[in-house]
Write an enzyme that holds these catalytic residues in place. Sequence first.
Site, mmCIF file in Angstrom:
data_model
loop_
_atom_site.group_PDB
_atom_site.id
_atom_site.type_symbol
_atom_site.label_atom_id
_atom_site.label_comp_id
_atom_site.label_asym_id
_atom_site.label_seq_id
_atom_site.Cartn_x
_atom_site.Cartn_y
_atom_site.Cartn_z
ATOM 1 N N ASP A 149 -37.066 45.716 22.785
ATOM 2 C CA ASP A 149 -36.488 46.773 23.600
ATOM 3 C C ASP A 149 -37.065 46.730 25.029
ATOM 4 O O ASP A 149 -36.968 45.702 25.691
ATOM 5 C CB ASP A 149 -36.738 48.112 22.898
ATOM 6 C CG ASP A 149 -35.977 49.275 23.508
ATOM 7 O OD1 ASP A 149 -34.796 49.446 23.166
ATOM 8 O OD2 ASP A 149 -36.561 50.010 24.327
ATOM 9 N N ASP A 284 -28.120 47.353 15.051
ATOM 10 C CA ASP A 284 -28.599 48.001 16.268
ATOM 11 C C ASP A 284 -27.417 48.409 17.149
ATOM 12 O O ASP A 284 -26.537 47.600 17.436
ATOM 13 C CB ASP A 284 -29.505 47.019 17.015
ATOM 14 C CG ASP A 284 -30.240 47.641 18.199
ATOM 15 O OD1 ASP A 284 -29.913 48.776 18.579
ATOM 16 O OD2 ASP A 284 -31.138 46.977 18.726
ATOM 17 N N GLY A 310 -31.575 48.495 11.439
ATOM 18 C CA GLY A 310 -31.182 48.935 12.758
ATOM 19 C C GLY A 310 -32.122 48.478 13.860
ATOM 20 O O GLY A 310 -32.757 47.411 13.761
ATOM 21 N N HIS A 311 -32.237 49.309 14.875
ATOM 22 C CA HIS A 311 -32.973 48.964 16.093
ATOM 23 C C HIS A 311 -34.461 48.754 15.829
ATOM 24 O O HIS A 311 -35.054 47.767 16.270
ATOM 25 C CB HIS A 311 -32.768 50.099 17.105
ATOM 26 C CG HIS A 311 -33.389 49.877 18.438
ATOM 27 N ND1 HIS A 311 -32.987 48.880 19.297
ATOM 28 C CD2 HIS A 311 -34.395 50.541 19.085
ATOM 29 C CE1 HIS A 311 -33.702 48.934 20.412
ATOM 30 N NE2 HIS A 311 -34.564 49.923 20.311
ATOM 31 N N PHE A 312 -35.085 49.666 15.076
ATOM 32 C CA PHE A 312 -36.527 49.616 14.837
ATOM 33 C C PHE A 312 -36.823 48.808 13.576
ATOM 34 O O PHE A 312 -37.325 49.334 12.576
ATOM 35 C CB PHE A 312 -37.088 51.038 14.734
ATOM 36 C CG PHE A 312 -36.966 51.835 16.001
ATOM 37 C CD1 PHE A 312 -37.894 51.700 17.022
ATOM 38 C CD2 PHE A 312 -35.905 52.704 16.183
ATOM 39 C CE1 PHE A 312 -37.781 52.426 18.210
ATOM 40 C CE2 PHE A 312 -35.784 53.449 17.353
ATOM 41 C CZ PHE A 312 -36.721 53.305 18.363
#
Length: 329
Positions: A149, A284, A310-312
């Site tokens: 990120d 994500d 997902g993102h994390f």
Amino acid sequence: MRQDTEVRTFRDGPSPATRRRVLAGGALAAGLGGVGAAASEARTAEVGGVRHGTVRADGVDVFYREAGRPDAPVFLLLHGFANSSFYFRHLMPRLADRFRLIAPDLPSFGFTVVPDDRGYVYDFASLSRTVGAFVDALGLRRYLLYTFDYGAPVGWDLALAHPERIAGIVSQNGNAYLEGLGEAAWAPLRAYWAKPNAAAVESIRARMTLDGVKAPYFHGVPDPSVIEPESYTLDAAILARPGNADRQVTLKLDYKRNLERYPLIQAYFRERRPKLLAVWGRNDLFFIPPGAEAFRRDIPDARVRFLDTGHFALETNGDDIAREIRDFF
């Protein structure tokens, strides 16, 4: 530019002699291609334990976590929004037998403290300058990068400034290509960049609430029960500190600068061909799979792996990511 390298604190660490070597840093960490024989007392350090310290760099008290032997190849772990080095709390013990892992908190995140009289400008150029000063303060001359990120544009800046220092890269949802930007997630920022307006800013500010921080942790995760509530709760608590939400809005609005630098990092990829592993949460919303696949365009030997999360991704698939890192490096 101030680069005060005073070591301010170091808690729960090894012996004083080993501690001095840990903080003095990279003379022993010469890279992936083998390092000098460890001194006998260095071998006695607790390899898996995570230690915590603060270093003055660029006039900022940079908090960081560290694990592994001081003579092992260095792994610099760069977190994203809205988290901190806490994101790497489980990964570091999993890899500490192989690497010396160092995870700083970026300014305005985690436990890094910017003195009131520092006059700090909260933009990505400043974050990169501070992390560069942190790397110099620890004497790191060769290291692997883990970019996630916000940690990606900071890591890319480090690579562009000192390409000879980069021994390899892990990009976990750390974008470097326009096709990697999810359309819906980036709509408010794109609207602001096209025409600055209060509505776009308020949409961005909504991300700073507990619900706004929590939602991306759960999106695209098959089993949300594995998400530890400490993660998003800590993020939200730090964002709630006086003035911090405003700083984060400023950083969000500055993100266009990172997109404008994508051609520079892509040229670096083509010219240097760093060893690169892209391990990606495929669900994500912010950084979508085409961004991971694009690495192969500039680094044909890059390895790309997608995880059903997902993102994390470290919050749900830490074992998988650690295994990929071990296999690839």
